[in-house]
Design an enzyme around this catalytic site. Sequence first.
Site, short mmCIF file in Angstrom:
data_model
loop_
_atom_site.label_atom_id
_atom_site.label_comp_id
_atom_site.label_asym_id
_atom_site.label_seq_id
_atom_site.Cartn_x
_atom_site.Cartn_y
_atom_site.Cartn_z
N HIS A 17 -15.73 -2.08 -0.21
CA HIS A 17 -15.45 -2.84 1.07
C HIS A 17 -14.28 -3.24 1.32
CE1 HIS A 17 -17.01 -7.24 2.74
NE2 HIS A 17 -15.76 -6.86 3.34
N HIS A 19 -11.52 -3.22 4.54
CA HIS A 19 -11.03 -3.01 5.88
C HIS A 19 -9.53 -2.49 6.17
CE1 HIS A 19 -14.40 -5.84 7.23
NE2 HIS A 19 -14.14 -6.21 6.11
N GLU A 200 -21.82 -14.47 4.18
CA GLU A 200 -20.28 -14.77 3.60
C GLU A 200 -20.21 -16.15 4.02
OE1 GLU A 200 -17.11 -12.86 5.97
OE2 GLU A 200 -15.46 -13.31 4.44
N ASP A 278 -11.59 -6.32 0.29
CA ASP A 278 -11.76 -6.62 1.68
C ASP A 278 -10.47 -6.30 2.33
OD1 ASP A 278 -13.24 -7.85 3.69
OD2 ASP A 278 -13.37 -9.87 2.75
N ASP A 279 -9.55 -7.37 2.25
CA ASP A 279 -8.33 -7.43 3.23
C ASP A 279 -7.23 -7.45 2.28
OD1 ASP A 279 -9.65 -7.19 6.14
OD2 ASP A 279 -10.61 -8.80 5.28
N1 HPA Z 1 -15.60 -11.01 7.16
C1 HPA Z 1 -15.68 -10.56 8.35
N2 HPA Z 1 -14.96 -9.73 9.25
C2 HPA Z 1 -14.00 -9.27 8.44
C3 HPA Z 1 -13.38 -9.65 7.22
C4 HPA Z 1 -14.33 -10.36 6.47
O1 HPA Z 1 -14.08 -10.62 5.12
N3 HPA Z 1 -12.50 -8.87 7.15
C5 HPA Z 1 -12.07 -8.21 8.23
N4 HPA Z 1 -13.07 -8.46 8.99
ZN ZN Z 2 -14.98 -7.57 4.76
#
Ligand code: HPA
Ligand code: ZN
Length: 336
Positions: A17, A19, A200, A278-279
């Site tokens: 996971h 991005h 989430e 994630d990011d």
């Molecule tokens: N959630 C939803 N969209 C996203 C996320 C996330 O954590 N990170 C990048 N796009």
């Molecule tokens: Zn994400």
Amino acid sequence: MTDLAPFIAGLPKAELHLHIEGSLEPELMFELAQRNQVAIPYASVEEVRAAYAFSNLQDFLDIYYAGADVLRTRADFHDLAMAYFVRAAADGVIHAEIMFDPQTHTDRGIAFADVIEGLLSAMSMAEAELGLTSSLILSFLRHLSEEAAFATLEAAQPWIDRIAAVGLDSSEVGHPPEKFARVFAAARAQGLKITAHAGEEGPPEYVHQALDLLQTDRIDHGNRALEDPALVARLAAEGMTLTVCPLSNLKLCVVDDLVDHPLDRMLALGLKATVNSDDPAYFGGYVAENYRAVAEARGLTRNDLVTLARNSFTGSFLPPEAVAANLAKLEAYAAM
Ligand code: HPA
Ligand code: ZN
């Protein structure tokens, strides 16, 4: 408590996971802004970092989409991905399944070809130079229409054999999985794997919809599934992998404090949880830092960490022989 950081850094793992646009570090943002003559609303790297205080998902997304504006050329996407692979390899990642958001770029007039060819060239280089394998997950932006998602799947057709899966990201609440049932069915009919962000910020109902209507192979995040015992039982029975992101959960206020993070409760309930970043450029840490921070906050053991890494391989979209080879590396490490 023993320092688990060296054990974590060497632990062979997959990241499921991530991005790729969320791995854009402020330093590279400045470099690309200059290279492409793009104005950005920050005077310094410190000012960018100071802007990264979020109270929910949308707060973050607004800044994340604005940051992506510096990405213009094939070389930019290559450099972005290569910077991530170098950081990931240093964190013990031997396989990464990276999400990209084509619509964030094509809606700004960037060619789909430039986005994907830049990423693919970095992926080849990462395998050759770092021994890190990777695959692509094309993510649809759920705040946009079903029609726009279909157009994105259409634009991807020349590269469909280089794409492992489709995903669903962006603003969750108000954009339930059912909105995209038909485009996911079309992707599935092409042999693509399926994942979706669910639970989430959105309710357990969205996780049910992701399973029933999108027929997901994984769930991204899934935290709010814990509010629904029947859903937890179903996810456990199906062996559904959850791609959990502890530092993201903290930064986006999905949890108030990491000491309350549900990761080990998920494992105790029989859920196949994994740890991911994630990011990472926005949330304060790459994957090893996510393992380390949650291990410290929740008192995880070495066994827990090995379980999480094992889940990352068994939950990957790799073919069985590659999963087995990666698991063998993990077991050899764990036995040392
Ligand atoms: N959630 C939803 N969209 C996203 C996320 C996330 O954590 N990170 C990048 N796009
Ligand atoms: Zn994400």
